[in-house]
Scaffold this active site. Structure first.
Site, short mmCIF file in Angstrom:
data_model
loop_
_atom_site.label_atom_id
_atom_site.label_comp_id
_atom_site.label_asym_id
_atom_site.label_seq_id
_atom_site.Cartn_x
_atom_site.Cartn_y
_atom_site.Cartn_z
CB SER A 17 2.06 -1.72 9.03
OG SER A 17 2.12 -2.46 7.83
N GLY A 23 -2.60 -3.83 11.10
CA GLY A 23 -3.24 -4.92 11.81
C GLY A 23 -2.74 -6.30 11.45
CD GLU A 68 -3.98 3.40 16.65
OE1 GLU A 68 -4.98 2.67 16.78
OE2 GLU A 68 -2.95 3.06 16.03
CD GLU A 107 -0.65 -0.42 18.17
OE1 GLU A 107 -0.67 -1.63 18.44
OE2 GLU A 107 -0.77 0.03 17.01
CG ASP A 154 -4.64 3.25 9.18
OD1 ASP A 154 -4.82 3.84 10.27
OD2 ASP A 154 -4.42 2.02 9.12
CB THR A 155 -7.91 6.33 11.71
OG1 THR A 155 -6.93 7.06 12.46
CG2 THR A 155 -7.80 4.85 12.06
NE ARG A 207 -5.96 1.16 4.31
CZ ARG A 207 -5.32 0.99 5.46
NH1 ARG A 207 -5.94 0.45 6.49
NH2 ARG A 207 -4.06 1.34 5.60
#
Length: 388
Positions: free
Chosen positions: A153, A155, A261, A273, A280-281, A358
């Protein structure tokens, strides 16, 4: 007739789970936040919390038997998904479904569903379970290519491989970044895209699938750095993305929000994906819409109506990242960031930091997405994370 409150068990208690918990509690629901470490963001606002290994079927059985939730709502990938089917058979609703969760927690299964079963255009791909396999596959797919763990997850473990000399390092990075017990990576064709988007797709129990305006985003190290809404794509590209998202989510079933995505090129809309939960985006929707993605997820899960989705203005988000490892932290610069009109800050409350973790997000509205992106980035840059 829908009766509230419901008891919701959240598997994964990060920043997305925190916002979902807040949305759920605003409608009086009871939330149990579960994660592998104490004091995770959602635990700070949940009614109850549990610290377990979600890869342990025994641990999952213990907490589910203890709390008897009405709904189990996964928020992360590292879950023993096979166990969810047992809970579903016992009458507990798994979101979106146990089968869908199992598919989408593994990049190999969701890619195979989209490409092989549904005929959806994806990047060319192949799997490797050893370094030797990955070297052969990389050469066959060609350079550059993208390497990812099949289970990860944010990245983690993802990298771009530019030539044969970089294959070994990418293999070890992917294995180190893998979640769960998987020792398998996916090697993908590198797509020269014009923009990468997330289409938040809301699948409902007894109403048509609906969508938020498309969200553009930029990644580094395979992890999102900023997002903006609306993304500038053509009506034809949007229609193609919506059609693909509907096809894939219909095959998965259930209800809830999906972050789907896509790579948008000059000639194609390419499925990338899918996440079966808030994305998150999509945190940009905390400032951009009348109903943010967490409220939309909750309404879809509970079968509540969604009369409309309205975007108030062009908006953007920019992540606030840690640069150092620290066991106890505080923040400065909030007053400067919040001094700008139409800017907001969310600090996630994570108990410690490490490089690139993050820690928060800056949100902004403006007359255009470009101005909103600038405002969000400037606000994020004002925040400094300091070791206590």
């Amino acid at each position: 007739m829908i009766k509230l409150p419901k008891k919701l068990m959240l598997l994964g208690a990060g920043e997305l789970g925190k916002e979902f918990t807040i949305a759920a509690q605003r409608l009086g629901n009871h939330v149990i936040a579960v994660d592998r470490y104490p004091h995770a963001p959602a635990m700070q606002v949940a009614d109850e919390c549990e610290v377990i290994s979600m890869l342990s079927g025994e641990d999952l059985e213990r907490v589910v038997s203890k709390h008897q939730p009405d709904y189990i709502i996964p928020e992360i990938e590292a879950i023993r998904t096979e166990k969810l089917a047992e809970f579903e058979q016992r009458g507990i609703t798994v979101i979106p479904t146990a089968k869908a969760t199992h598919y989408t927690m593994n990049r190999d299964r969701i890619r195979e569903l989209a490409h092989q079963e549904l005929g959806v255009r994806t990047a060319k791909y192949a799997y490797a379970t050893t370094l030797d396999e990955m070297q052969s596959i990389s050469a066959a797919i060609g350079f550059p290519n993208v390497v990812k763990p099949v289970m990860s997850s944010s990245g983690k473990g993802q990298s771009v491989v530019n030539n044969a000399d970089e294959v070994a390092a990418a293999w070890h990075y992917a294995i180190d970044g893998s979640r769960g017990d998987s020792q398998k990576v996916i090697v993908e064709e590198f797509i020269n895209f014009e923009i990468e988007i997330t289409l938040l797709t809301i699948k409902q129990w007894n109403a048509p699938t609906i969508f938020c305006p498309p969200i553009g985003h930029r990644q580094e190290r395979g992890d999102y750095q900023e997002s903006w809404q609306p993304a500038e794509i053509s009506a034809a590209q949007l229609a193609a993305a919506q059609s693909i998202a509907t096809t894939v989510t219909d095959a998965l079933g259930g209800a809830g929000i999906f972050g789907v995505e896509f790579f948008i090129t000059a000639d194609e809309v390419i499925f990338s994906e899918l996440s079966p939960r808030p994305h998150d985006t999509g945190m940009v929707t905390l400032i951009s819409q009348n109903l943010n993605e967490f409220e939309l997820h909750l309404r879809a899960v509970l079968g509540l109506p969604i009369p409309n989705i309205i975007q108030y203005a062009p908006a953007a988000s920019a992540v606030i990242l840690a640069t150092e490892t620290a066991n106890s932290i505080y923040f400065t610069g909030l007053a400067q960031a919040l001094n700008v009109p139409d800017v907001d800050i969310r600090l996630f409350g994570k108990p410690d930091s490490r490089p690139h973790r993050r820690m928060g997000v800056a949100l902004a509205k403006a007359e255009t997405t470009d101005l909103a992106r600038t405002k969000a980035a400037d606000a994020a840059s004002q925040i400094t994370i300091i070791d206590r």
